[in-house]
Scaffold this active site. Structure first.
Site, PDB file in Angstrom:
ATOM      1  N   ASP A   1     -11.083   4.062  24.280  1.00  0.00           N
ATOM      2  CA  ASP A   1     -11.409   3.717  22.908  1.00  0.00           C
ATOM      3  C   ASP A   1     -11.962   4.988  22.240  1.00  0.00           C
ATOM      4  OD1 ASP A   1     -11.726   2.423  20.495  1.00  0.00           O
ATOM      5  OD2 ASP A   1     -12.727   0.672  21.326  1.00  0.00           O
TER       6      ASP A   1
HETATM    7  C1  BGC Z   1     -12.176   0.208  18.017  1.00  0.00           C
HETATM    8  C2  BGC Z   1     -10.748  -0.036  18.463  1.00  0.00           C
HETATM    9  C3  BGC Z   1      -9.801   0.675  17.530  1.00  0.00           C
HETATM   10  C4  BGC Z   1     -10.152   2.142  17.517  1.00  0.00           C
HETATM   11  C5  BGC Z   1      -9.220   2.994  16.684  1.00  0.00           C
HETATM   12  C6  BGC Z   1     -12.466   1.679  17.773  1.00  0.00           C
HETATM   13  O1  BGC Z   1     -13.692   1.860  17.157  1.00  0.00           O
HETATM   14  O2  BGC Z   1     -13.050  -0.320  18.996  1.00  0.00           O
HETATM   15  O3  BGC Z   1     -10.474  -1.402  18.529  1.00  0.00           O
HETATM   16  O4  BGC Z   1      -8.477   0.450  17.905  1.00  0.00           O
HETATM   17  O5  BGC Z   1     -11.457   2.294  17.015  1.00  0.00           O
HETATM   18  O6  BGC Z   1      -9.436   2.828  15.335  1.00  0.00           O
END
Ligand code: BGC
Length: 737
Positions: A269
């Site tokens: 993530d």
């Molecule tokens: C979130 C994800 C997301 C990623 C990219 C993160 O903060 O937890 O679900 O896909 O950002 O934007």
């Protein structure tokens, strides 16, 4: 849940494996690490700033770049100016739509309609791919049993089976196209795993999930995603059993690779490899890199730590070249399977027709609405019988708010609000008195109440659009008190003084703890955040052009302190029953500790939710009769067939979601008191009946057992069929030893 041998090894399709080997033989270490590196860029000079790194093969993927001209310029450099011509993965959070926004995932789950969910994902893929995106970070299939957690909005609810079915439908919608592939997105199952169990419903918080619970509740939707062919996985920000998911060799290597044979790519993530240091797990970024790469994270989302530290780890011999090749091979496999290396990725497919998109968004929104209450047939409203309606509330006319969270590219100008839809539907036939009453859902200023009351007094009925703005749920937007924000409850009570029927339409990203305020509504529709066409869908429903058919994908607590509350709870050794529950207001003065029931309940909330999982009314009624099984004894490896007659006993056509639940009465581990195993949407004309049939195999009764293997166990099972998780129309069957 299956083992490795049960899943088809998909490795040697179309020469993909030999192409991967060939590339790996020719790539330098720097180029290999480039495939593991995802970067972001913004501003006016994105192409200039990224060109050198892409040309050198040091970038495998980009995130949050949305200008198709910029994307095409970057892809051109990757394909024509880098040594191996490997196209980029272009990532974007396309969560519940691109320009046209479907209901929130939690609302889509309320449709219990995998077909409509698949169609929404297909549409999102068509719209996004027309702008150069080829990878989305969806579906989010974290089991969500805590509505304080803002990300419940993005989830498919509390149930492993429903989440698995809906998640698989989304994956197919994103990834599978009749027209060949250019209009698809690689999907991403996230967040692996256990993120929904963030303690206290506070985002990013630690989780405590024993292996039994992890494997029986949190992991099944992810396994369903693998079976549906999902291209990628994303790790969770949270830690589990002391190990952040981004470094969990148990999750990423043991479960995902060894047990499930997943051969796509895992992305961290956002910066979560570096955050291993912040967690207090890795001493520095070098160690964080070592941990993530060893556990099996392929792609470093924007952290830059793989690019900086993998070379030294390889040179020191701590990370082997074989490991690097395995990681890079998994990324190349994603690109090859998506066809990115076999077509001109700069030839963008056409945008889908606007009308088709809006029609689908409207249909999805109609099916996502859940009718919670309808006293005396208040709904549907009858345009012939009304001369005016008061339309009140902070969310009646908010084009952006109705889209909900995660709509980076959502086009609020396409939104049709409830006020706009009612205005055009009623076309002057019924006068509309629109008053906000409150500036926002969370405002505490009651100075607009009297104007609202005046409008109510002038009208034949009141329709209130209340709830939460988009910003009150979603990532990092959690609430401890999940009642209606601000003074909205006071507004509802104030409007009752007009003595007119009060219809509530709640727009929100989570189940709210509605408690006693429910009784202040004659009718109540839960609309979640219904997306672009939420307004027309709500207007259609209010006036009976469609009958509500949504069912709750998550239990609704009466009050915040009840959470987590979900239908598949454990019996405990002291189950509560209606006659053991006592309310705090009724405790006699002379009560002693042992006179108070001694079962599992709250003195102020009992043990039941306000509205159970699977619940939802329609404008007609359905009768369930003649439940029958083809046999009551089966052996391991066999199936039982359950049938029921469903009859529409009302005056209008309607759609019912028929649900089948089981309980494994005794097992080597305590099992939930109910588990959803099958469901089907059935549409019937008034008076029409249909026999609905479900087949259950003993594999459907398998779970992760005390001896740490998967399988069903012999013994007695209850089976119920009905319109929600509390149905008592049941029978039993046995798996004979
Ligand atoms: C979130 C994800 C997301 C990623 C990219 C993160 O903060 O937890 O679900 O896909 O950002 O934007």
């Amino acid at each position: 849940m299956g083992n490795a041998h049960e899943i088809k090894a998909a490795g040697n399709d179309n020469g993909i494996e030999s192409r991967i080997r060939d590339l790996l033989e020719r790539m330098t270490l720097e180029q290999k690490i480039g495939q593991l590196n995802q970067v972001q860029a913004w501003g006016d000079n994105i192409v200039e700033s990224l060109a050198p790194a892409i040309r050198a093969g040091r970038v495998g993927s980009v995130i949050n770049i949305v200008d198709p001209n910029v994307i095409n310029a970057l892809q051109h450099i990757a394909v024509h100016e880098s040594e191996h011509g490997i196209p980029l993965l272009i990532a974007r959070d396309v969560i519940h739509g691109y320009h046209t926004v479907a209901p929130l995932p939690i609302g889509q789950a309320a449709s219990w309609n995998p077909e409509v969910v698949r169609a929404c994902a297909r549409l999102a893929a068509q719209e996004a791919s027309a702008f150069g995106v080829n990878w989305t970070f969806a579906p989010m299939i974290d089991i969500s049993r805590d509505p304080r957690w803002g990300r419940i909005a993005e989830s498919l609810g509390e149930d492993p089976y429903l989440t698995g079915v809906m998640g698989a439908a989304m994956i197919e919608g994103f990834q599978v196209s009749e027209t060949g592939g250019a209009d698809t997105l690689v999907a991403c199952a996230k967040h692996f795993a256990g993120y929904g169990a963030s303690e206290a419903g506070r985002d990013y918080n630690t989780t405590n999930i024993p292996e039994n619970e992890l494997r029986n509740v949190y992991l099944p939707p992810f396994f369903a995603a693998v079976e549906a062919g999902v291209g990628t996985f994303m790790t969770s920000f949270s830690d589990i059993d002391g190990i952040p998911a981004t470094a969990s060799d148990f999750l990423l290597d043991q479960v995902l690779r060894k047990e499930w044979s997943f051969d796509g790519a895992v992305v961290s993530d956002w910066d979560s490899i570096h955050q291993l240091v912040v967690h207090g797990f890795s001493e520095n970024d070098v160690e964080a890199t070592y941990e993530a790469a060893s556990a099996g994270v392929e792609i470093d989302m924007i952290g830059g730590v793989y690019e900086r530290h993998l070379p030294e780890l390889v040179h020191q011999g701590r990370i082997s070249m074989d490991r690097i090749d395995a990681l890079v091979g998994n990324v190349l496999r994603v690109k090859l399977r998506a066809g990115l290396m076999d077509r001109d990725v700069t030839q963008l497919p056409p945008e889908p027709a606007r009308m088709t998109a809006l029609n689908l968004a409207r249909q999805a929104a109609q099916q996502s609405l859940v009718l919670l209450r309808n006293e005396g047939g208040t709904l549907p409203l009858n345009a012939e019988a009304l001369s005016s309606i008061a339309v009140i509330g902070a969310l009646a006319d908010e084009p952006a708010e109705q889209l909900g969270t995660w709509v980076f590219d959502g086009d609020a100008e396409r939104s049709v609000t409830p006020l706009a839809a009612l205005t055009s539907m009623l076309d002057g036939q019924v006068a509309l008195h629109h008053v906000r009453g409150l500036e926002t859902t969370r405002s505490k200023d009651t100075s607009g109440f009297d104007t609202a009351l005046h409008a109510a007094e002038q009208s034949d009925a009141v329709v209130l659009f209340i709830g939460e703005e988009a910003i009150l749920s979603g990532e990092a937007h959690c609430r401890a008190d999940i009642t209606l924000p601000g003074v909205q409850e006071d507004l509802v009570r104030h409007l009752r003084e007009a003595g007119k029927p009060v219809v509530g339409v709640i727009l929100a990203g989570r189940p709210l703890a509605l408690g006693g305020i429910v009784d202040a509504f004659d009718a109540l529709i839960y609309a979640w955040h219904p997306g672009t066409m939420g307004g027309p869908a709500i207007a259609d429903t209010l006036f009976g052009r469609v009958a509500p058919s949504g069912k709750l994908p998550v239990s609704f607590p009466t009050m915040s302190g009840q959470v987590p509350i979900y239908y598949g709870y454990k019996q405990t050794g002291r189950p509560a029953t209606p006659d053991t529950v006592i309310h705090i207001d009724e405790i006699p003065a002379a009560a002693t500790q042992t006179s108070l029931g001694m079962t599992t309940f709250h003195l102020d909330a009992g043990y039941e939710p306000l509205f159970p999982f699977g619940y939802g009314l329609s404008y007609t009624n359905f009768a369930y009769t003649d439940l029958a099984l083809d046999r009551h004894h089966i052996r391991m490896g066999e199936s039982v067939v359950a049938e029921i007659t469903l009859t529409n006993t009302g005056e209008v056509a309607g759609t019912e979601v028929v649900q089948l639940y089981i309980r494994d009465r005794f097992a080597s581990l305590t099992r939930p008191i109910r588990e959803l195993k099958r469901f089907e949407r059935v549409t019937l004309e008034p008076g029409e009946s249909r026999r609905v049939r479900f087949e259950l195999h003993t594999d459907d009764l398998a779970f992760f057992r005390r001896n740490k293997t998967y399988g069903a166990e012999p013994g007695a099972f209850d089976l119920w069929i009905g319109g929600d998780s509390t149905t008592d129309l049941g029978t039993e069957f046995h798996i004979d030893a």
